[in-house]
Scaffold this active site. Structure first.
Site, PDB file in Angstrom:
ATOM      1  N   ASP A  73       0.850  -1.192   0.000  1.00 35.89           N
ATOM      2  CA  ASP A  73       0.000   0.000   0.000  1.00 35.89           C
ATOM      3  C   ASP A  73       0.888   1.246   0.000  1.00 35.89           C
ATOM      4  O   ASP A  73       2.073   1.183   0.355  1.00 35.89           O
ATOM      5  CB  ASP A  73      -0.986   0.011   1.177  1.00 35.89           C
ATOM      6  CG  ASP A  73      -0.311   0.039   2.543  1.00 35.89           C
ATOM      7  OD1 ASP A  73       0.783  -0.544   2.668  1.00 35.89           O
ATOM      8  OD2 ASP A  73      -0.872   0.642   3.479  1.00 35.89           O
ATOM      9  N   GLU A 136      -0.147  -0.816   5.869  1.00 33.07           N
ATOM     10  CA  GLU A 136       0.975  -0.301   6.667  1.00 33.07           C
ATOM     11  C   GLU A 136       0.852   1.202   6.820  1.00 33.07           C
ATOM     12  O   GLU A 136       1.115   1.764   7.874  1.00 33.07           O
ATOM     13  CB  GLU A 136       2.307  -0.656   6.010  1.00 33.07           C
ATOM     14  CG  GLU A 136       3.499  -0.607   6.972  1.00 33.07           C
ATOM     15  CD  GLU A 136       4.092   0.778   7.151  1.00 33.07           C
ATOM     16  OE1 GLU A 136       4.780   1.001   8.163  1.00 33.07           O
ATOM     17  OE2 GLU A 136       3.872   1.646   6.298  1.00 33.07           O
TER      18      GLU A 136
HETATM   19 ZN    ZN Z   1       6.707   2.068   4.280  1.00 33.68          ZN
END
Ligand code: ZN
Length: 386
Positions: A73, A136
């Site tokens: 991501d 994340e």
């Molecule tokens: Zn990162």
């Protein structure tokens, strides 16, 4: 052979802004499956959150299991007009690969996949795995932590892990992150009594009370740092009253602080310290302080030892230079992995991460691939050295 540059470009072309996957994990799976990795897609959706796709890929069934952790991501590109090229175009200009995720951290994921492909040209002495999350840059509840819970429930263990975050100062391999400070947020609400500014004696203005508390806390030193960590810091991020009237003193003032703390502290002790300071100030000046904390991450440290030495030596083999061991910077998913096994972060330079025109030198992606190859070779060659 797996070309890390082409794979990084393919990943960048998926606009996987958290929580969207936009095909990024399909791209990675298509690269890993032909190498023999058993790929498991894990979709998690904690109550009140958007669903997130994750991938756990493993090859081999015997220990030790060496894991690479990372994320596909990315943060939003912001205003695309400001970019020199399409943030999801993965254009190469003047030997640099441009695009959101080029540094943080699709190129590192691609570099590890290429290194794994190279390493698998000889028989594998153990197991290799990739734990790749799509959560994340977001709240991180449906990501690495959830995958690790799933692994624990299945009895799936990893023995050592590297995280491919952009941790290098200038060049791939110049720095290994062996720890990170923890992070906690503290919200202060100071309540007094609203009043007419012409009659301050009939009111209790919370502004000077909170200002006193803020300046007292901002001056305090939390510690002097440790052998491995910088000093802990408390930084105020806002001071809000929101009062537009010039003849009214407000009833409430608010402030927020962020504490970055090393392993000398526990969050509950820090909270107690802040509450004590607030009690002292309100005892002197009046008012009522309400203090709420939210712990974003606990600190972690992988003590320098056999694993960090193995990494350092492998990096030296690949680059001719020894890396620095560091614990600076923000938090990362290594904070979850440290509960399972020794973990360290090895990646590209983070100079442009989250910025407009995020980019990385093509040569740096190649160098990181060589570093990862060297780490895999050293790891699986030295069963006693770990
Ligand atoms: Zn990162």
């Amino acid at each position: 052979m797996l070309d890390p540059i082409a794979l990084a470009q393919e990943l960048i072309r998926c606009p996987s802004v958290t929580p969207a996957d936009a095909g990024a994990l399909d791209v990675l799976e298509a690269a890993l499956a032909p190498l023999g990795f058993a790929c498991t897609r894990l979709r998690f959706e904690a109550p009140g959150t958007a669903p997130v796709e994750n991938l756990y890929a493993r090859i081999g069934s015997t220990p030790p299991n060496f894991c690479f952790a990372g994320h596909t991501d990315v943060v939003p590109p912001g205003n695309s007009v400001l970019w020199g090229s399409d943030p999801f175009g993965a254009e190469i200009r003047d030997c640099f690969l441009y695009g959101r995720g080029a540094a943080d951290m699709k190129s590192a994921v691609a570099a590890f996949a290429a290194a794994a492909a190279q390493h698998l040209e000889k028989p594998l002495r153990g197991s290799m795995s990739l734990l790749i999350t799509g959560d994340e840059e977001g709240p991180a509840v449906n990501g690495t932590a959830a995958v690790l819970d799933w692994m624990a429930a299945k009895g799936e263990t990893i023995d050592h892990c590297i995280v491919g975050e952009p941790t290098a100062a200038a060049h791939a391999g110049d720095t290994i992150k062996i720890g990170r400070r923890g992070s906690m947020r503290i919200d202060f609400t100071l309540r007094g009594t609203q009043g007419h500014t012409a009659y301050p004696q009939r009111a209790l203005n919370p502004i000077p009370i909170l200002a006193t508390l803020v300046s007292r806390l901002a001056r305090q030193s939390l510690d002097q740092g440790t052998a491995h960590f910088e000093a802990s810091t408390l930084v105020f991020t806002s001071f809000d009253v929101g009062n537009r009237a010039s003849n009214v003193s407000p009833a409430v003032a608010r402030a927020t602080a962020n504490i970055r703390f090393n392993d000398l502290h526990r969050p509950e002790d820090l909270l107690r310290r802040v509450r004590t300071a607030a009690d002292e100030v309100t005892k002197q000046m009046g008012g009522e302080a309400e203090i709420i904390s939210d712990v974003g991450a606990l600190p972690f440290l992988t003590e320098p030892g056999p694993f960090t030495e193995l990494l350092s030596t492998a990096i030296h083999t690949a680059t001719g230079r020894m890396p620095q061991l560091s614990t600076t910077g923000g938090t990362s998913d290594a904070r979850f992995i440290k509960n399972c096994c020794p973990v360290a972060e090895v990646g590209l330079s983070g100079a442009t991460m989250h910025k407009v025109d995020e980019c990385v030198a093509v040569a740096e992606i190649e160098k990181l691939t060589t570093i990862y190859q060297s780490i895999l070779d050293a790891y699986f060659a030295a069963p006693s050295g770990r």
